[in-house]
Each structure stands twice: as structure tokens, then as C-alpha cells.
Design a protein around this motif. Structure first.
Motif, PDB file in Angstrom:
ATOM      1  N   ALA A 228       0.860  -1.182   0.000  1.00 23.66           N
ATOM      2  CA  ALA A 228       0.000   0.000   0.000  1.00 23.66           C
ATOM      3  C   ALA A 228       0.895   1.230   0.000  1.00 23.66           C
ATOM      4  CB  ALA A 228      -0.905   0.001   1.231  1.00 23.66           C
ATOM      5  N   PRO A 229       0.929   2.000  -1.067  1.00 21.61           N
ATOM      6  CA  PRO A 229       1.865   3.131  -1.165  1.00 21.61           C
ATOM      7  C   PRO A 229       1.543   4.229  -0.164  1.00 21.61           C
ATOM      8  CG  PRO A 229       0.339   3.139  -3.003  1.00 21.61           C
ATOM      9  CD  PRO A 229       0.111   1.867  -2.269  1.00 21.61           C
ATOM     10  N   GLY A 230       2.568   5.055   0.116  1.00 23.10           N
ATOM     11  CA  GLY A 230       2.398   6.188   1.005  1.00 23.10           C
ATOM     12  C   GLY A 230       2.326   7.494   0.237  1.00 23.10           C
ATOM     13  N   CYS A 231       2.542   8.600   0.971  1.00 24.03           N
ATOM     14  CA  CYS A 231       2.431   9.958   0.433  1.00 24.03           C
ATOM     15  C   CYS A 231       1.074  10.124  -0.255  1.00 24.03           C
ATOM     16  CB  CYS A 231       3.602  10.262  -0.479  1.00 24.03           C
ATOM     17  SG  CYS A 231       5.182  10.290   0.415  1.00 24.03           S
ATOM     18  N   ALA A 232       1.006  10.864  -1.357  1.00 24.54           N
ATOM     19  CA  ALA A 232      -0.270  11.068  -2.034  1.00 24.54           C
ATOM     20  C   ALA A 232      -0.654   9.884  -2.910  1.00 24.54           C
ATOM     21  CB  ALA A 232      -0.235  12.353  -2.874  1.00 24.54           C
TER      22      ALA A 232
ATOM     23  N   VAL B 206       2.166  12.291   8.011  1.00 21.42           N
ATOM     24  CA  VAL B 206       1.520  12.433   6.699  1.00 21.42           C
ATOM     25  C   VAL B 206       0.572  11.260   6.465  1.00 21.42           C
ATOM     26  CG1 VAL B 206       1.902  12.455   4.199  1.00 21.42           C
ATOM     27  CG2 VAL B 206       3.406  13.755   5.722  1.00 21.42           C
ATOM     28  N   ASN B 207       1.114  10.061   6.436  1.00 22.39           N
ATOM     29  CA  ASN B 207       0.304   8.854   6.257  1.00 22.39           C
ATOM     30  C   ASN B 207      -0.052   8.319   7.640  1.00 22.39           C
ATOM     31  OD1 ASN B 207       2.581   8.383   3.684  1.00 22.39           O
ATOM     32  ND2 ASN B 207       0.404   8.668   3.265  1.00 22.39           N
ATOM     33  N   THR B 208      -1.141   8.817   8.173  1.00 21.47           N
ATOM     34  CA  THR B 208      -1.493   8.552   9.567  1.00 21.47           C
ATOM     35  C   THR B 208      -2.405   7.334   9.730  1.00 21.47           C
ATOM     36  OG1 THR B 208      -3.369  10.088   9.419  1.00 21.47           O
ATOM     37  CG2 THR B 208      -1.251  10.989  10.161  1.00 21.47           C
ATOM     38  N   PHE B 209      -2.805   6.707   8.645  1.00 23.67           N
ATOM     39  CA  PHE B 209      -3.708   5.569   8.726  1.00 23.67           C
ATOM     40  C   PHE B 209      -2.968   4.346   9.265  1.00 23.67           C
ATOM     41  CE2 PHE B 209      -6.050   2.047   6.376  1.00 23.67           C
ATOM     42  CZ  PHE B 209      -7.120   2.041   7.259  1.00 23.67           C
ATOM     43  N   ASP B 210      -3.535   3.739  10.297  1.00 29.38           N
ATOM     44  CA  ASP B 210      -2.942   2.571  10.953  1.00 29.38           C
ATOM     45  C   ASP B 210      -3.568   1.309  10.357  1.00 29.38           C
ATOM     46  OD1 ASP B 210      -1.927   0.638  12.612  1.00 29.38           O
ATOM     47  OD2 ASP B 210      -2.925   1.354  14.429  1.00 29.38           O
ATOM     48  N   PHE B 211      -2.916   0.719   9.358  1.00 29.31           N
ATOM     49  CA  PHE B 211      -3.435  -0.509   8.749  1.00 29.31           C
ATOM     50  C   PHE B 211      -3.514  -1.641   9.781  1.00 29.31           C
ATOM     51  CE2 PHE B 211      -1.823   1.800   5.080  1.00 29.31           C
ATOM     52  CZ  PHE B 211      -2.752   1.529   4.085  1.00 29.31           C
ATOM     53  N   ALA B 212      -2.505  -1.727  10.638  1.00 33.56           N
ATOM     54  CA  ALA B 212      -2.472  -2.805  11.630  1.00 33.56           C
ATOM     55  C   ALA B 212      -3.593  -2.672  12.642  1.00 33.56           C
ATOM     56  CB  ALA B 212      -1.122  -2.827  12.342  1.00 33.56           C
ATOM     57  N   GLY B 213      -4.122  -1.470  12.816  1.00 30.67           N
ATOM     58  CA  GLY B 213      -5.204  -1.258  13.760  1.00 30.67           C
ATOM     59  C   GLY B 213      -6.568  -1.672  13.252  1.00 30.67           C
ATOM     60  N   LEU B 214      -6.640  -2.133  11.997  1.00 31.22           N
ATOM     61  CA  LEU B 214      -7.931  -2.526  11.445  1.00 31.22           C
ATOM     62  C   LEU B 214      -8.496  -3.764  12.123  1.00 31.22           C
ATOM     63  CD1 LEU B 214      -7.088  -1.960   7.677  1.00 31.22           C
ATOM     64  CD2 LEU B 214      -8.901  -0.771   8.945  1.00 31.22           C
TER      65      LEU B 214
ATOM     66  N   VAL C  70       8.184  12.231  -5.174  1.00 35.90           N
ATOM     67  CA  VAL C  70       6.790  12.538  -4.869  1.00 35.90           C
ATOM     68  C   VAL C  70       6.637  14.038  -4.708  1.00 35.90           C
ATOM     69  CG1 VAL C  70       6.398  10.325  -3.705  1.00 35.90           C
ATOM     70  CG2 VAL C  70       7.077  12.298  -2.362  1.00 35.90           C
ATOM     71  N   ALA C  71       5.420  14.497  -4.939  1.00 34.91           N
ATOM     72  CA  ALA C  71       5.001  15.840  -4.555  1.00 34.91           C
ATOM     73  C   ALA C  71       3.963  15.676  -3.458  1.00 34.91           C
ATOM     74  CB  ALA C  71       4.417  16.593  -5.750  1.00 34.91           C
ATOM     75  N   LEU C  72       4.125  16.432  -2.403  1.00 35.33           N
ATOM     76  CA  LEU C  72       3.229  16.298  -1.259  1.00 35.33           C
ATOM     77  C   LEU C  72       2.889  17.689  -0.758  1.00 35.33           C
ATOM     78  CD1 LEU C  72       1.850  14.217   0.560  1.00 35.33           C
ATOM     79  CD2 LEU C  72       3.866  14.260   2.018  1.00 35.33           C
ATOM     80  N   GLY C  73       1.666  18.115  -1.060  1.00 36.41           N
ATOM     81  CA  GLY C  73       1.264  19.457  -0.681  1.00 36.41           C
ATOM     82  C   GLY C  73      -0.215  19.659  -0.876  1.00 36.41           C
ATOM     83  N   THR C  74      -0.562  20.786  -1.489  1.00 40.26           N
ATOM     84  CA  THR C  74      -1.955  21.133  -1.717  1.00 40.26           C
ATOM     85  C   THR C  74      -2.280  21.040  -3.203  1.00 40.26           C
ATOM     86  OG1 THR C  74      -1.433  23.481  -1.971  1.00 40.26           O
ATOM     87  CG2 THR C  74      -1.880  22.693   0.267  1.00 40.26           C
ATOM     88  N   ALA C  75      -3.541  21.355  -3.531  1.00 37.34           N
ATOM     89  CA  ALA C  75      -3.986  21.275  -4.923  1.00 37.34           C
ATOM     90  C   ALA C  75      -3.155  22.186  -5.825  1.00 37.34           C
ATOM     91  CB  ALA C  75      -5.467  21.640  -5.014  1.00 37.34           C
ATOM     92  N   ALA C  76      -2.687  23.314  -5.293  1.00 36.81           N
ATOM     93  CA  ALA C  76      -1.872  24.225  -6.111  1.00 36.81           C
ATOM     94  C   ALA C  76      -0.581  23.550  -6.563  1.00 36.81           C
ATOM     95  CB  ALA C  76      -1.555  25.494  -5.319  1.00 36.81           C
ATOM     96  N   LEU C  77       0.041  22.789  -5.678  1.00 35.08           N
ATOM     97  CA  LEU C  77       1.258  22.059  -6.051  1.00 35.08           C
ATOM     98  C   LEU C  77       0.935  20.965  -7.057  1.00 35.08           C
ATOM     99  CD1 LEU C  77       4.297  21.453  -5.584  1.00 35.08           C
ATOM    100  CD2 LEU C  77       3.576  19.879  -3.774  1.00 35.08           C
ATOM    101  N   TYR C  78      -0.152  20.238  -6.846  1.00 30.46           N
ATOM    102  CA  TYR C  78      -0.510  19.154  -7.757  1.00 30.46           C
ATOM    103  C   TYR C  78      -0.864  19.692  -9.142  1.00 30.46           C
ATOM    104  CZ  TYR C  78      -0.722  16.537  -3.364  1.00 30.46           C
ATOM    105  OH  TYR C  78      -0.423  15.966  -2.150  1.00 30.46           O
ATOM    106  N   ASP C  79      -1.419  20.898  -9.191  1.00 26.12           N
ATOM    107  CA  ASP C  79      -1.713  21.515 -10.490  1.00 26.12           C
ATOM    108  C   ASP C  79      -0.426  21.908 -11.216  1.00 26.12           C
ATOM    109  OD1 ASP C  79      -4.432  21.261 -10.083  1.00 26.12           O
ATOM    110  OD2 ASP C  79      -4.724  23.320  -9.397  1.00 26.12           O
TER     111      ASP C  79
END
Length: 414
Positions: A22-26, A56-64, A255-264
Motif C-alpha cells: 500500500a503506497p504512502g504519500c499522495a 503524513v500517512n497517519t492511517f494505521d493498517f495494523a489497527g484494522l 513525490v510531490a506532497l502538498g496542496t492542490a496548487a502544487l498538484y496543479d
């Protein structure tokens, strides 16, 4: 042709093998996360592997589920409960070691990806998250894709739609991280760092308050390039100020990790490459004046760097720090900079006599420049006593006398 994917068939695929990337960042799909949260009972026996960035990637897969596991090269506060309950497999590896391990040693039953819609040739761009996924999908048994219209099609790695096992196209927000607000203490550190950045330098920076402050501090430089594991919204300020080189490959990142302005802005600004390129020691060494700028939690008078432990608890991992410091040493005119405020918010010195027993993030033989708001300690070619004096000189004034006494006692034990 990829088969249709929905929440039920998603878990049917996962049930066919326990090892999942499962990839990280965006690259993290909020749609897939919502499916996992909705049916945690179906995660029993699954192990999720990924490079999940602390804060950034705060989801705990192991906690499922009590029988789910997570494998990572970072330990963060978000994984603390699962770690204490024995469901997290922590691998203390650098980025280049992780890349080789993923590419050569481990195979996954399922790789999860979030990609842009296919182009005219049937290829789905990995968009703004190209770091580790290219090492995993070629040998995977199956690939499940969230085709997200919001994921920009970028210059970088892609996956053929024909290679994807099942996919769903659904518009969802990308994971966004805003740049930290300006901080006077960090701005003072960044001002010292900026004195080491020359026109025409190639910068490597990570994520966080220091990196954002440095990018603000170097806007008056010209013909800068960036070669980094990631870029953040601070890149937009360099673009607006004219600090970047006009070369089409002036910005290379995983990777780019920011807001919609950066992704644009990313498709026309950033050349995306996998970790096998962005962190490769030969590639880095060939970059002229590579200036690697990274933060730390504390530094001792021997030059050892701690970037992972706070109050005896591990909060992160080494990441790409050793790779970029080695590359900077090989680069003609390169510098490896570790920067940090001299004191903690509570007034404790971050420059300490000696780090506590245990792992260090950067050995003293790898130290180059240590920077605080009080100046620059250039440790290259200094003997141990001169190193200690240079580091004491950039400590907060109220801590210098105590550090002097500590060094006198410590040096007699070396």
C-alpha cells in the motif's frame, strides 16, 4: 482489460493472498482507506507493507483488526498502539536499501495503486507519487487500481492499464498537506542555512518546518535546481521568485506532497522518478554542488545525529538521510547540512554532550555541516576537540558553559 472493482470484489482479491503493498504519500488512496475502515473484519490475516511517512500517512493498517499487520521503515505515533500490541514489523532501513529489497527480494500478492486515467497509449501515470511503487508492481500477482481523475498525469513512471487486474474510476480528493506556518526560530536557522546555498546549487530537502523555511530563505538565489525525494508547496515560492533554473529538468523528485496548487503545477514543473534514481549514490554524486539539507532532533559533541528518537521513544526512521549525505560527499562542491534550532521549545539544549546509548541516525564519520540559528559548525577535517568547540559555539549561549564542562569530562573517557 482491467475488471471492474467495488468494495466487495476488493476484499475478494485481498483474500487471495496476505501480502499487500500500500503506497504512502499522495499515492495513498482515500477511497481504498474508506473501504478498509468500513469492513475491518475482512482484514484478518492481511499484512500491509508500505513507506508511510510520519505525520503524513497517519492511517494505521495494523489497527484494522487484531490479526492484521503492518510493515514499515518508519515508526510514528500513529502506529504506537499497534506497535505496543505487536502488530507492526519495523525495518530499520534507508531508502536505497528499501528500494532494493522491494525490487529484488519481496513479492506481493496484491499491489494497491492510485493512478491518473489512462493516456492514449493505455498507460496510467503514477502521478505525484512515484517513489516505491515501480519496484513492486512488476512482480505482483495482482494490481488493484483507484483511477482518480484528480491525480495529475505527470512526467514519470506509469502502469499499463492492461497490467491492472481490477480498477475503479472515482473522483476523490488526493491526500493534501499544507506547508507549516512560518516560525521565527526555524526562520533564524534557515537564514544560516541559506548562507551555504550558492547560485546554481542543486538542493535536496525533506518535509517540514525547516525545509519550508529554507525554501523561503533562498528565493533570492538564481539557477537553483532541486533533486529530492519529495517536493512540497515551498516549490511554488521558488517558481514565483524566479529562483529556479529554466531547464526542463530543473526539478526532479519522487513525490510531490502538498496542496492542490502544487498538484496543479507538478505536471509542467517536476520530472518524477523512482527511488532507484532519486536516491542513487552514483546519480547524486554526479550532481554538481548537491546541497543536502535535513533536520534533526539532536546532535552530540562527537557529531552524531539523532533524527528518530525523542524522550527515548522512536518517532520516525532514517529515511533517505544516509543516501543524500553520501551523495553530497561525492558531489563536486557538495555539502551535507544538518540543521536544527539550538534549543527545544522547553529551553533544553538540542546540542548534547553525547547521545544516549542506542541507535544513531547519522554516524560521526558522516557529519559535514551542523547549523543552528547561532551559526555554522563545519566539522569536515576537524579533530574531536575542534569538533566539540565548533558545536558548542552554535549552541544556545546559556548552555555553552555546561557543554564545555561536559566535554572536558567526556574527552578524558574517549
Amino acid at each position: 482489460m482491467a475488471r471492474p472493482l467495488d468494495a466487495d470484489s476488493f476484499f475478494d482479491h485481498l483474500a487471495q493472498g496476505c501480502e499487500i503493498f500500500a503506497p504512502g504519500c499522495a499515492g495513498h488512496s482515500l477511497l481504498f482507506e474508506s473501504w478498509l475502515r468500513a469492513q475491518p473484519q475482512r482484514c484478518a490475516g492481511l499484512r500491509f507493507t508500505g513507506v508511510h511517512i510520519p505525520t503524513v500517512n497517519t492511517f494505521d493498517f495494523a489497527g484494522l483488526h487484531p490479526q492484521a499487520r503492518q510493515r514499515s521503515i518508519f515508526l510514528s505515533g500513529d502506529l504506537r498502539t499497534s506497535w505496543l500490541e505487536g502488530r507492526v514489523d519495523y525495518l530499520p532501513m534507508s531508502y536505497t536499501a528499501t528500494w532494493r529489497w522491494l525490487r529484488e527480494k519481496v513479492s506481493f500478492d496484491t499491489v494497491l495503486v492510485q493512478v491518473a486515467p489512462p493516456d492514449d497509449d493505455g498507460n496510467c501515470s503514477l502521478g505525484v507519487a512515484c517513489d516505491f511503487t515501480p519496484a513492486t508492481w512488476p512482480r505482483a500477482t495482482r494490481i488493484l487500481a483507484h483511477i482518480n481523475p484528480r491525480m495529475p498525469r505527470t512526467r514519470g513512471p506509469s502502469i499499463p492499464l492492461a497490467r491492472i487486474t481490477a480498477a475503479i474510476e472515482q473522483d476523490m480528493p488526493l491526500l493534501e498537506i499544507t506547508d507549516p506556518a512560518a516560525d521565527p526560530a526555524m526562520d533564524a536557522v534557515a537564514a544560516q542555512v541559506a548562507t551555504l546555498v550558492e547560485d546554481g546549487a542543486t538542493l535536496q530537502l525533506g518535509l517540514g518546518r525547516l525545509q519550508s523555511a529554507v525554501l523561503r530563505a533562498v528565493r533570492e538565489r538564481r539557477n537553483l535546481r532541486i533533486h529530492s525525494g519529495m517536493v512540497s508547496d515551498g516549490l511554488l515560492g521558488l517558481l514565483d521568485s524566479g529562483a529556479l533554473s529554466p531547464a526542463p529538468d530543473a526539478v526532479v523528485a519522487g513525490v510531490a506532497l502538498g496542496t492542490a496548487a502544487l498538484y496543479d503545477a507538478a505536471p509542467r514543473t517536476v520530472t518524477f522518478r523512482e527511488v532507484g534514481h532519486t536516491h542513487d549514490h552514483v546519480v547524486l554524486g554526479a550532481l554538481p554542488r548537491l546541497t543536502a539539507i535535513n533536520s534533526a532532533l539532536s546532535v552530540d559533541l562527537l557529531g552524531q545525529v539523532n533524527g528518530e528518537f525523542l524522550s527515548g521513544r522512536q518517532l520516525s526512521g532514517v529515511g533517505g538521510l544516509p543516501d543524500f549525505l553520501q551523495g553530497a560527499r561525492q558531489s563536486v562542491g557538495g555539502r551535507g547540512i544538518i540543521a536544527l534550532p539550538a534549543s527545544t521549545p522547553k529551553g533544553e539544549s538540542r546540542i548534547v554532550p553525547m547521545l544516549p546509548a542506542g541507535p544513531v541516525s547519522l554516524a560521526r564519520v558522516d557529519a559535514d555541516c551542523i547549523v543552528s540559528e547561532y551559526g555554522v559548525a563545519d566539522l569536515r577535517h576537524l579533530d574531536v576537540h575542534a569538533r566539540a568547540r565548533a558545536l558548542i559555539a552554535i549552541a544556545a549561549p546559556e548552555h555553552r558553559e555546561a557543554l564545555e564542562h561536559s566535554w572536558q569530562a567526556l574527552s578524558h573517557r574517549l
